[in-house]
Scaffold this motif. Structure first.
Motif, PDB file in Angstrom:
ATOM      1  N   SER A  66       0.834  -1.224   0.000  1.00  0.00           N
ATOM      2  CA  SER A  66       0.000   0.000   0.000  1.00  0.00           C
ATOM      3  C   SER A  66       0.855   1.255   0.000  1.00  0.00           C
ATOM      4  CB  SER A  66      -0.903   0.028   1.234  1.00  0.00           C
ATOM      5  OG  SER A  66      -1.887  -0.959   1.157  1.00  0.00           O
ATOM      6  N   SER A  71      -3.485   2.109  -0.793  1.00  0.00           N
ATOM      7  CA  SER A  71      -4.271   0.871  -0.668  1.00  0.00           C
ATOM      8  C   SER A  71      -5.190   0.668  -1.857  1.00  0.00           C
ATOM      9  CB  SER A  71      -5.148   0.915   0.591  1.00  0.00           C
ATOM     10  OG  SER A  71      -4.373   0.918   1.756  1.00  0.00           O
ATOM     11  N   ALA A  72      -5.755   1.766  -2.368  1.00  0.00           N
ATOM     12  CA  ALA A  72      -6.751   1.650  -3.436  1.00  0.00           C
ATOM     13  C   ALA A  72      -6.144   1.146  -4.741  1.00  0.00           C
ATOM     14  CB  ALA A  72      -7.428   3.001  -3.669  1.00  0.00           C
ATOM     15  N   VAL A  74      -4.032  -1.383  -4.992  1.00  0.00           N
ATOM     16  CA  VAL A  74      -3.686  -2.811  -4.932  1.00  0.00           C
ATOM     17  C   VAL A  74      -4.792  -3.630  -5.584  1.00  0.00           C
ATOM     18  CG1 VAL A  74      -3.065  -4.735  -3.428  1.00  0.00           C
ATOM     19  CG2 VAL A  74      -2.401  -2.401  -2.793  1.00  0.00           C
TER      20      VAL A  74
END
Lengths: 132, 127
Positions: A66, A71-72, A74
């Protein structure tokens, strides 16, 4: 974020794991298996001591991933649990994670991850695909 | 042992799990993630592991002897607070190796008709 390049080695990071973190992960994930919290129980089933949840190790590797692009970004993430991470009482065990960019294609970077404790690999074939 | 006729079958969940901001923040805090607007990449396991255990409880799988062999996630869009995710689990394969039973379970998380994430878990049932 600086653009990634194929073959690029990503910075090594260390994540301390201790008994308190195991309790916190058990509460966050719902996995209350006593082998991750209760020394007596862990030993009764043949383990050397309390062991970390494999998914906690993977969650920390997820944090490593991340940190590259958020995170978005991944999209895919996989790993084998090759060795248990033994966590003695009152001790921080250091999980060392490193990564390497193995390919960049169609807006996705593939990252190969290594995760080890005391020189022993605890995740195998760990890799992730992130949108860049 | 797993009932052989169960391989390939999908067990649809009945009750969706509501993802709360608290659940995302708690999970993020454990790994030291400060961004809590989306769930960390492995968050889906907190829904699928529990749900798949419930869905597969009559499959003949001995959960007390299960060790997690490997795990894969495919995330089609990040999970966010307010998602109500319905889990369906499929036993994709099962084989015996050195006396241990190796079972591969896929769990899909849907928000309505939208597939949000799929998880694959290889479970090793120790002999």
């Amino acid at each position: 974020m600086t653009p990634l390049e194929v073959g690029q080695e990503l910075e090594l990071k260390s994540y301390p794991i201790n008994r308190a973190l195991l309790v916190a992960y058990a509460n966050a994930s719902g996995d209350q298996n006593p082998i991750h919290q209760n020394e007596e129980f862990a030993k009764s089933v043949g383990l050397p001591d309390v062991i970390a949840h494999g998914m906690l190790t993977m969650a920390l590797a997820g944090k490593y991933i991340s940190d590259i692009a958020g995170s978005a970004a991944v999209k895919e993430f996989s790993a084998r649990f090759t060795k248990p991470v033994v966590v003695p009482a009152d001790t921080d065990v250091l999980l060392n994670i490193a990564g390497k960019v193995s390919s960049i294609e169609d807006g996705r970077a593939k990252i190969e991850i290594t995760a080890e404790v005391d020189g022993v690999k605890v995740l195998g074939m760990a890799k992730a695909s992130i949108a860049i | 042992m797993l009932n052989a006729e169960i391989i390939g079958r999908t067990f649809p969940g009945a009750t969706p799990t509501l993802v709360t901001q608290e659940a995302i923040s708690t999970f993020a805090a454990v790994v030291g993630e400060s961004n809590t607007q989306v769930a960390p990449p492995t968050f889906a396991i907190s829904i699928t592991l529990d749900q798949s255990q419930k869905l597969l409880q009559d499959s003949g799988l001995d959960w007390t002897r299960v060790v997690h062999g490997d795990q894969r996630f495919e995330i089609f869009r990040p999970i966010v607070a307010g998602d109500t995710l319905l889990c369906s689990s499929t036993i994709e394969s099962a084989r015996v190796m050195a006396g241990n039973e190796i079972v591969s379970v896929r769990s899909d998380l849907h928000f309505g008709a939208e597939l949000v994430a799929s998880t694959w878990s290889t479970l090793v049932v120790r002999a």
